[in-house]
Motif scaffolding. Sequence first.
Motif, PDB file in Angstrom:
ATOM      1  N   UNK A 119      -5.385   7.773  -2.813  1.00 58.53           N
ATOM      2  CA  UNK A 119      -6.133   6.867  -1.950  1.00 58.53           C
ATOM      3  C   UNK A 119      -5.207   6.205  -0.952  1.00 58.53           C
TER       4      UNK A 119
ATOM      5  N   UNK B 139      -4.712  -2.838   5.450  1.00 59.11           N
ATOM      6  CA  UNK B 139      -4.842  -4.282   5.291  1.00 59.11           C
ATOM      7  C   UNK B 139      -4.446  -4.938   6.600  1.00 59.11           C
TER       8      UNK B 139
ATOM      9  N   UNK C 237      -0.764  -3.073   7.886  1.00 58.32           N
ATOM     10  CA  UNK C 237      -0.314  -2.594   6.585  1.00 58.32           C
ATOM     11  C   UNK C 237      -1.115  -1.367   6.138  1.00 58.32           C
TER      12      UNK C 237
ATOM     13  N   UNK D 116       0.687   2.211  -7.004  1.00 62.25           N
ATOM     14  CA  UNK D 116       1.187   2.223  -5.643  1.00 62.25           C
ATOM     15  C   UNK D 116       2.348   3.202  -5.507  1.00 62.25           C
TER      16      UNK D 116
ATOM     17  N   UNK E 202       4.210   2.051   0.703  1.00 61.13           N
ATOM     18  CA  UNK E 202       3.409   1.296   1.648  1.00 61.13           C
ATOM     19  C   UNK E 202       4.189   1.117   2.939  1.00 61.13           C
TER      20      UNK E 202
ATOM     21  N   UNK F 206      -1.179   1.697   2.835  1.00 63.76           N
ATOM     22  CA  UNK F 206      -0.720   1.933   1.476  1.00 63.76           C
ATOM     23  C   UNK F 206      -1.178   3.323   1.012  1.00 63.76           C
TER      24      UNK F 206
ATOM     25  N   UNK G 221      -1.890   5.093  -2.725  1.00 62.86           N
ATOM     26  CA  UNK G 221      -2.015   4.934  -4.165  1.00 62.86           C
ATOM     27  C   UNK G 221      -2.405   6.273  -4.777  1.00 62.86           C
TER      28      UNK G 221
END
Lengths: 110, 113
Positions: free
Chosen positions: B90, B94, B31, B45, B48, B33, B35
């Motif tokens: 950012x 994950x 995962x 968010x 993703x 993402x 942000x």
Amino acid sequence: SQELEQSPQSLIVQEGKNLTINCTSSKTLYGLYWYKQKYGEGLIFLMMLQKGGEEKSHEKITAKLDEKKQQSSLHITASQPSHAGIYLCGPDEGAQKLVFGQGTRLTINP
Amino acid sequence: DAGITQSPRHKVTETGTPVTLRCHQTENHRYMYWYRQDPGHGLRLIHYSYGVKDTDKGEVSDGYSVSRSKTEDFLLTLESATSSQTSVYFCAIRDRGVNSPLHFGNGTRLTVT
């Protein structure tokens, strides 16, 4: 999606004092993460709470998740300048999207 | 530190120009993402990814597109940058969908003039 509210949004404390930051969810949480961000830097993972009533500590920082799993608190004992920064809570919904609270900006005065 | 590298770290661009931000990971996490962080709005968010070529929108996806052609790279593109996209961006990774915290890069500060 999960709604998270943090309080207070900003906090100024004298060095050596204790403080508490709260994170409240609109829904029952599957789990919750706490992160810290130093100014101008990325977020650092602090702790993960998964069970109702769970409490974890790391150095002088203690986080708790209430029994209903809708509220978490982050408590700092005997605050130090190194504790200054932005604290964010984020849910572990068991889903892929992770939405954070707005954060609490902590300032420690010497 | 988790192996996440964001590039560039700082960028100034003009309104209307395309911009691509890169996130590179060496952790082989599934995962990824993107942000953005703005005063008064916290961390929001954008998009993703849950695997190669598998992406989905976040809460503030308008004006942004993403691509993930390899596990290790997640690109965020502003097709035509606007001043409202001035922000700190950012990237996070994950390992699993649950019981697994995010690990963040150090951010990209983008200024659109």
